[in-house]
Design a protein around this motif. Sequence first.
Motif, mmCIF file in Angstrom:
data_model
loop_
_atom_site.group_PDB
_atom_site.id
_atom_site.type_symbol
_atom_site.label_atom_id
_atom_site.label_comp_id
_atom_site.label_asym_id
_atom_site.label_seq_id
_atom_site.Cartn_x
_atom_site.Cartn_y
_atom_site.Cartn_z
ATOM 1 N N LEU A 1 -145.760 -21.666 18.677
ATOM 2 C CA LEU A 1 -146.634 -21.745 17.502
ATOM 3 C C LEU A 1 -146.311 -22.941 16.607
ATOM 4 O O LEU A 1 -147.235 -23.621 16.133
ATOM 5 N N PRO A 2 -145.039 -23.262 16.338
ATOM 6 C CA PRO A 2 -144.756 -24.475 15.548
ATOM 7 C C PRO A 2 -145.302 -25.741 16.210
ATOM 8 O O PRO A 2 -145.803 -26.644 15.526
ATOM 9 N N THR A 3 -145.208 -25.819 17.549
ATOM 10 C CA THR A 3 -145.747 -26.992 18.253
ATOM 11 C C THR A 3 -147.262 -27.060 18.102
ATOM 12 O O THR A 3 -147.839 -28.125 17.871
ATOM 13 N N LEU A 4 -147.904 -25.903 18.194
ATOM 14 C CA LEU A 4 -149.355 -25.857 18.044
ATOM 15 C C LEU A 4 -149.777 -26.300 16.644
ATOM 16 O O LEU A 4 -150.752 -27.056 16.477
ATOM 17 N N GLN A 5 -149.039 -25.872 15.650
ATOM 18 C CA GLN A 5 -149.359 -26.279 14.278
ATOM 19 C C GLN A 5 -149.146 -27.777 14.084
ATOM 20 O O GLN A 5 -149.924 -28.448 13.394
ATOM 21 N N LYS A 6 -148.114 -28.306 14.704
ATOM 22 C CA LYS A 6 -147.848 -29.755 14.607
ATOM 23 C C LYS A 6 -148.969 -30.541 15.275
ATOM 24 O O LYS A 6 -149.441 -31.558 14.723
ATOM 25 N N SER B 1 -157.181 -36.621 8.470
ATOM 26 C CA SER B 1 -157.925 -37.318 7.417
ATOM 27 C C SER B 1 -157.241 -37.111 6.073
ATOM 28 O O SER B 1 -156.376 -36.243 5.917
ATOM 29 N N ALA B 2 -157.656 -37.906 5.093
ATOM 30 C CA ALA B 2 -157.076 -37.769 3.759
ATOM 31 C C ALA B 2 -157.327 -36.382 3.191
ATOM 32 O O ALA B 2 -156.457 -35.789 2.538
ATOM 33 N N ALA B 3 -158.516 -35.839 3.460
ATOM 34 C CA ALA B 3 -158.839 -34.502 2.960
ATOM 35 C C ALA B 3 -157.963 -33.448 3.623
ATOM 36 O O ALA B 3 -157.471 -32.519 2.973
ATOM 37 N N ALA B 4 -157.742 -33.598 4.943
ATOM 38 C CA ALA B 4 -156.937 -32.607 5.666
ATOM 39 C C ALA B 4 -155.467 -32.684 5.283
ATOM 40 O O ALA B 4 -154.760 -31.662 5.260
ATOM 41 N N GLN B 5 -154.982 -33.877 4.985
ATOM 42 C CA GLN B 5 -153.569 -34.040 4.659
ATOM 43 C C GLN B 5 -153.171 -33.307 3.395
ATOM 44 O O GLN B 5 -151.988 -33.051 3.163
ATOM 45 N N PRO C 1 -150.969 -28.883 4.196
ATOM 46 C CA PRO C 1 -149.946 -28.901 5.262
ATOM 47 C C PRO C 1 -150.238 -27.873 6.346
ATOM 48 O O PRO C 1 -150.040 -28.152 7.528
ATOM 49 N N ASP C 2 -150.658 -26.691 5.948
ATOM 50 C CA ASP C 2 -151.121 -25.711 6.919
ATOM 51 C C ASP C 2 -152.606 -25.964 7.124
ATOM 52 O O ASP C 2 -153.442 -25.639 6.288
ATOM 53 N N ARG C 3 -152.941 -26.587 8.291
ATOM 54 C CA ARG C 3 -154.318 -27.011 8.496
ATOM 55 C C ARG C 3 -155.290 -25.833 8.529
ATOM 56 O O ARG C 3 -156.499 -26.025 8.342
ATOM 57 N N ILE C 4 -154.818 -24.631 8.748
ATOM 58 C CA ILE C 4 -155.708 -23.475 8.709
ATOM 59 C C ILE C 4 -156.328 -23.360 7.317
ATOM 60 O O ILE C 4 -157.511 -23.032 7.180
ATOM 61 N N ASP C 5 -155.551 -23.658 6.280
ATOM 62 C CA ASP C 5 -156.097 -23.649 4.923
ATOM 63 C C ASP C 5 -157.216 -24.680 4.775
ATOM 64 O O ASP C 5 -158.183 -24.463 4.039
ATOM 65 N N TYR C 6 -157.081 -25.797 5.467
ATOM 66 C CA TYR C 6 -158.116 -26.830 5.427
ATOM 67 C C TYR C 6 -159.418 -26.325 6.041
ATOM 68 O O TYR C 6 -160.501 -26.496 5.469
ATOM 69 N N PHE C 7 -159.312 -25.665 7.202
ATOM 70 C CA PHE C 7 -160.533 -25.158 7.847
ATOM 71 C C PHE C 7 -161.162 -24.040 7.028
ATOM 72 O O PHE C 7 -162.390 -23.931 6.974
#
Length: 937
Positions: free
Chosen positions: A372-377, A385-389, A392-398
Amino acid sequence: MVITTTGIAGEKIIFDKLYVSESGTKVDLSLEIPTRQIFKGAVMRFRLMTGGFDFDHGYSTYKRDQNLLKRDVFLKNIPPVGFSSAHSSYVDIDFSFSRSALISTTPGHLSESTSLYRLGTFDIQHTQEDFERRNIFAFCTRLPDIPLDQLVGIEFILGSTFFPIKEGGTAYVPENPETLVLQSTFSGQTGLLSRAREVDTTTSDLKPAAFSQLFPSIKDDRFNFLYFLDLRKVLENNSNLFSLLSEAEQQRSLESTIIKDQLFEKKSNIENTAPEFLDNALAISQVPGRTILNLPTNVIAFTGGDEIREYSKNLKYNFNTNIIFLNGIYPVIERLINNIREIEIFRSFMDDAFAKFAFYNRDTQTFYRNVLPTLQKDLRSEFNSAAAQSYPDRIDYFIKILKEIIQAAAKFDSAGLRSATTETVAQLRKLISLNASANTNEYSFELFFRFFDSLVKELQQTFLSVGFQLSGAFSGKGKTGSSTNPEKTLIKVKHSFGYEFKPEDYSLKYSYMGGAPTSGFPSITHGAYGLLLNENVRKYFTEDTPTRSPALALIEGRGGFSVVPTTDYLTIRTIKKRSEIVFDNTRPSFSSELSEIQDAKSSYLTALNIVKNKLLNINIEFVEKVSPENTNLKSKLFNAINDVYNYISFIPFPFNVDKSDDFRRETVDSILLGAISADDLRPSDGEINEIVEAIYSLDESFEDLDELNATVENRLSTLVLFLDYIENLIEHPTDYGTTLLDPSLRNPTDFLRSIEVRGARRLGPTGMREFSEIKLPYPLYSLYETFQTTPDQGRITFFWAGGQTVLQNPLNSSFIRFNFANIKEIQTLTGFGTLANGQSDLRRPIFERIQAENFEPGSTLFCKMSNYNIGNKNTIWYLNSSNLLGLKAETEHFFIRNVEPGPEVRTGVDPDDIIPGAVYGNLTQEDLEDAVGRFRG
C-alpha cells in the motif's frame, strides 16, 4: 459500540466493511485465529444476521446480553414473539482453512502467531421498511458443533461480533469510521443523485435589466455620466448553461467573464458630416474594485464623459452601448471536464493496480498490506500537478475534485442537498482509501466509480437539456470542438439607455458644490463635503456656532413641538452660464445695505441675462401668427410664462437696458399678453404697459441705490397683482379663472402652520405627553427663527436687516425664493428595488437621505441631489413645489469618497472657496453636530 467476544479456540470475527443500502447490506468478513488452532481440512460454521427494531428496549436487551443474542440467532428466534415491529435476516457460512483464503500471518513462534483469513463477502437482503427502522445491527457468531441444549450457559465459548449500524435513528460511527459505508447516501432512491433529479431547476421568467439608467452629471462644459451593469444578468440572459450551474460555479463564471471590447456612442438628432468614429464614440472607464457602497454582488459601475461643444437650440443626444464579453462559462466548464478526466485517469490507474498480482490478491479480494505505501507513492508520482501536490494523500485530491463535480450543477445546490453532498462525499471516501485500516477492495472502488459514472451521466443529461454536449466539448484553449454546442464564446450585448440629453437645457444652470473643473466624474472627499455643509449653514447665520434661543425653547415647549435643524441639504452657490459664473450666492444678501450701486446693477443685469436666454428659445414670430385658442399654443404659453415668472421674480429688476441688445420689449409683450386669456382677470392694457415699463424701461440715471429702489417700488403694486395672477395660472391650470391667490397668506403665521404639519410624533421625556419633532434644513431653520423671534428675544439669524418686515418686502421676494425654493436634499444609493423572485432590478435605484453611518473607511458613496420643499401649495409662495426655479442643477450626481486620514484630496470643492473665515467664522463639523445635539436635547 462494536462488541467482539473471543471464542474458546481464540477466534475473532472481524467486520472489514459494511455497505448498507436501502435494499440490503453487503458485509466483508474476516477471521482472526491463532495459527496453532488451524487444522487442515477443518470446517467452521458461522451465522451472519442483520436485525432491526423500532423500539429501543428490544435492541438494548440484545446488545446488553450477547449470550441471549447468540441463542436466539441459533434458533432464528429474532424477532421474538410479540415483536412485530422488528425484522431479521440470516446467512449461514461454512468455512475451511484453504490457502487461497489466507490474507496474512504474523511472524513469530507458532504459539504466538495469528493468521487472518477472508471469510468472504455476503449479501443480506431486507426491505425499504426494514432499512428505515430506528435501530439496526449486524451480528455474526460461530455456530456450535454440539446440540443446543448442551450449549446453554456456555455460549461465551463461541466467538461473535455485534456491529451497530443505526442506534436511536442515528447512524453509528464505529471506532474505525472507514468500516461502515452508508451506501444509501449515494445510491438507490434515497441517494444524492435520485434526490437531485427531483429538484426543480426551472428559471424564472422575470429577468431584470442588466443595465441601470444613465445617471448624468453636467459640470461646466462637460457632460459626465455613470451607469451600472449587472454581469449576472448578462450571463443569465445570454448563456444557455449559466442557470444550470451552482451558485459557486456561477460566481466563478462571473469572475472569469471579462469585457473584451466596449463601444459607447452618442447619437445626435442633427446630421453630422464628421466621420462617425471621430465624433460619436466616448471613452468609458470602469470604477475599480467594489468601493461604491450598497451595490449588489456582480454589479459594476462605468463612468464616462464628453465635452459640450455647442448649446444649439433643439440639439439633443441619445446614448447606447455595444459590449463584447468573453464568456466566463467556458473556463468553468473546462475546469469541470478536467476534473472528470482526472478521475477517469485515476480509474485507469486503479484498474492497472488490481491487475497486478504483486498489489492485489483476487482470491481474498484484498490489497497486500506491504504494498500500500508503494501504491500511494506511485499515485503521487502519477498525479503531480500543482493542484494535486496540495494533497499529500492523493485520495483527498480525488475526493476534492469529485465534490467539485457534484457542486458544479444547480440541482445539487439546494440547502438540503448541500448537506447531503457532504455526507455522500464522506461515505465515498471510505470506498477508495488506501490506508490499511480502510479494508478497501476492488468492489469498494467499483462502487465509487459506479457513482462517478452515474454522476457524469446526470450532468450530461442536464447540459443536453440546453443542447450542450459535455464530453468532448473542447479541442483547444477555450474553443469549442467538433460538437455543435450553442453556448457562445463571445457574448455581444447592445443597449440603448433611453436618456435624451439636451445641451441647451444646461446653458444656464445652478451650481451647488462649486470646485475646479475636472475631466472625471464629479467627486468630493468626505472632508470637503463636511466643509460644504458648513458653508451652507454659515451663509444663513451671523454667529459662529448656531445656538438655540431661550424664547424658541419656551414657545416650542408650550406648543408641544420641537424644531430640529438638519445639515445634509444644499442651496445654490452660483448660477453658471456654461462654465462662467454669472451670479454668486455664497453669501445671500437681503435688504438695502449694499453701498455700491454697481453691486446692485450686477445682480439686476444677471436677472436680465437669464430671462433673455430663456426667451431666445421661443419662436415669437410663430406665436403671433397662431390663434391664441390653439391648444398647443396655450401649452407653450403656459410653460413660457411659468419660466418668465420664475426668472423675473428671483432677483430685483434691472434699472437699465442696453438698447443695442437683441432682447426686445415686443418679445416680452407677446408672451405676457398671449398667456392671459381670462378677460375678467386680465390686467388692462394700461396696467400691462405699466408692468413692462416697470421691468424694462427704467432707463433713468439714478444717483444712489435708494432712489433706484424707490422708483421700482412705486410701480410694484401692479407687478405684484400680475405675478399673483400668473401664480394662480400655474397652481390651477384648469380653473384659474375663479380666484386669485391671497397675498395676505405670505406671513409668519402661515409659514409656521405649514411646517407644523410635518411633525413626526414621538413621546416626550416624561412619557406623559406627545411632542411633534419637526426637522428642517438649516436654511429653513434660519427662516423659522426669524419668523419666531425678535432681537430682544434672542437673535435674528439671517444676513438681513430691518427685522421680519424684510420678508414681506416684494423687493426681496426674489432673493428669498432663490434661496429657499431650490434646496437640495443629498441622498445616497442604498440599493435597488427587487422583483418577485428576489433579484435586484437595476431599473429601480433606491436613494435615501445620507446619514453619518453611511460613511465607511475607504468607501465611496454614489449620491444625488433631490428637490426638497415643504409641500404646501398656496400658503408660502416661494416654498411650494410648483414655484421651484426651472434651471437644471450642475453635478446632480456625484461621488463622496471617504478617503483614509491624510492630506485632504482636492477633488470637487476648494476649502479656500468654501470657508472665507472673515465672513463665515470657523464652524467645524464637530461644532455643527454638537449644535444639532443641543437642539435635539
